[in-house]
Scaffold this motif. Structure first.
Motif, mmCIF file in Angstrom:
data_model
loop_
_atom_site.group_PDB
_atom_site.id
_atom_site.type_symbol
_atom_site.label_atom_id
_atom_site.label_comp_id
_atom_site.label_asym_id
_atom_site.label_seq_id
_atom_site.Cartn_x
_atom_site.Cartn_y
_atom_site.Cartn_z
ATOM 1 N N GLU A 115 -37.931 51.642 34.779
ATOM 2 C CA GLU A 115 -38.544 50.286 34.434
ATOM 3 C C GLU A 115 -37.760 50.621 33.069
ATOM 4 O O GLU A 115 -37.277 51.700 31.968
ATOM 5 N N CYS A 116 -38.182 49.708 31.879
ATOM 6 C CA CYS A 116 -38.112 49.192 30.950
ATOM 7 C C CYS A 116 -38.475 48.922 30.393
ATOM 8 O O CYS A 116 -39.461 47.580 30.679
ATOM 9 N N LEU A 117 -39.353 49.265 29.045
ATOM 10 C CA LEU A 117 -39.976 48.654 28.180
ATOM 11 C C LEU A 117 -39.787 48.477 26.843
ATOM 12 O O LEU A 117 -38.960 49.493 25.858
ATOM 13 N N PRO A 118 -39.350 47.072 26.513
ATOM 14 C CA PRO A 118 -38.730 46.886 25.049
ATOM 15 C C PRO A 118 -39.533 46.661 23.721
ATOM 16 O O PRO A 118 -41.423 47.369 24.179
ATOM 17 N N PRO A 119 -39.399 46.975 22.551
ATOM 18 C CA PRO A 119 -40.170 47.278 21.904
ATOM 19 C C PRO A 119 -41.424 46.665 21.773
ATOM 20 O O PRO A 119 -42.201 44.873 21.706
ATOM 21 N N GLY A 120 -42.893 47.019 21.156
ATOM 22 C CA GLY A 120 -43.869 45.957 21.451
ATOM 23 C C GLY A 120 -44.570 46.845 22.831
ATOM 24 O O GLY A 120 -45.672 45.662 22.810
ATOM 25 N N ALA A 121 -44.022 46.363 23.669
ATOM 26 C CA ALA A 121 -44.588 46.392 25.229
ATOM 27 C C ALA A 121 -44.841 47.485 25.775
ATOM 28 O O ALA A 121 -44.674 48.899 25.394
ATOM 29 N N PHE A 170 -49.155 53.607 28.624
ATOM 30 C CA PHE A 170 -48.085 53.595 27.978
ATOM 31 C C PHE A 170 -47.818 52.367 27.058
ATOM 32 O O PHE A 170 -48.354 51.230 27.266
ATOM 33 N N HIS A 171 -46.894 52.481 25.986
ATOM 34 C CA HIS A 171 -46.357 51.633 24.564
ATOM 35 C C HIS A 171 -45.632 52.890 24.927
ATOM 36 O O HIS A 171 -45.054 53.443 24.235
ATOM 37 N N ASN A 172 -44.922 51.215 23.843
ATOM 38 C CA ASN A 172 -43.250 51.239 23.465
ATOM 39 C C ASN A 172 -43.323 50.280 22.012
ATOM 40 O O ASN A 172 -42.712 49.522 21.623
ATOM 41 N N PRO A 173 -43.766 51.474 20.447
ATOM 42 C CA PRO A 173 -44.186 51.223 19.428
ATOM 43 C C PRO A 173 -43.077 51.023 18.525
ATOM 44 O O PRO A 173 -42.776 50.604 17.430
ATOM 45 N N PHE A 174 -41.650 51.600 19.294
ATOM 46 C CA PHE A 174 -40.638 51.833 18.475
ATOM 47 C C PHE A 174 -39.741 50.904 18.459
ATOM 48 O O PHE A 174 -39.741 49.777 18.621
ATOM 49 N N ASP A 175 -38.516 50.306 17.597
ATOM 50 C CA ASP A 175 -37.525 49.780 17.459
ATOM 51 C C ASP A 175 -36.360 49.490 18.918
ATOM 52 O O ASP A 175 -35.750 48.579 18.547
ATOM 53 N N GLU A 176 -36.456 49.948 19.653
ATOM 54 C CA GLU A 176 -35.474 50.147 20.552
ATOM 55 C C GLU A 176 -35.904 50.167 22.240
ATOM 56 O O GLU A 176 -37.088 51.082 21.908
#
Length: 189
Positions: A115-121, A170-176
């Motif tokens: 999986e790959c979650l871009p920032p904000g995804a 699941f959430h990616n709130p980070f910059d990378e």
């Protein structure tokens, strides 16, 4: 040989499987517990559903995410042991990239994903549940995981494991971007 799906038109595919199942938009909406306009907007590609929203809608058919993303040209007769990256089934939803390994494994008991979650995804704002267990390992970046209303930060080199019947997201709130491998049981993705 399996052919990689470059881009799937989610709206057109939903309309196709809904009609093949003999359901009207209204009936599917009722079964999935969403509004009729939600089904209509997805089918017109006016909105891009989150992973949890798409799973909820497909539950009204019923159809797994794997079955939804499968097309006739992804079938094969022999089950391979090694799967090159170009043969992973692309089951990406919105901006979250899901690559399924072993889609054609006979009687597959687990879902194994890169999986790959871009920032904000993420999987959506709502917590969701399903049968089975879920585990993952973060390769790079970090991930915000919420289980039972408690939020955890899972960093590169760390993993998680929980019963999927517990509400989660699941959430990616980070910059990378966050890259991970994950597995769920049963094989309903």
């Amino acid at each position: 040989m399996i052919k990689r799906i470059e881009t799937l038109d989610v709206g057109t595919r939903l309309k196709e499987v809904r009609k093949k199942s003999g359901l009207s938009q209204r009936e599917l909406a009722k079964r999935a517990g969403v509004t009729n306009s939600t089904i209509s907007m997805i089918e017109k590609n006016s909105v891009s559903p989150s992973v949890s929203s798409l799973k909820k809608v497909l539950g009204g058919i019923p159809l797994s995410l794997t079955e939804f993303f499968e097309t006739e040209d992804t079938s094969q007769t022999a089950t391979p042991v090694v799967y090159p990256a170009e043969e992973f089934l692309d089951s990406s939803v919105e901006s979250v990239e899901f690559k399924l390994i072993g889609k054609d494994f006979h009687n597959r008991a687990m879902t194994f994903l890169v999986e790959c979650l871009p920032p904000g995804a993420g999987t959506g704002a709502e917590l969701y549940t399903h049968d089975g267990e879920e585990a993952g390992y973060v390769l790079s970046g970090k991930l915000e995981l919420t289980v039972d209303e408690e939020t955890y930060i899972v960093e590169a080199g760390q993993g998680y494991y929980f019963e999927s019947s517990r509400p989660h997201r699941f959430h990616n709130p980070f910059d990378e971007e966050c890259r991970l491998v994950s597995s769920t049981t049963p094989a309903n993705f």
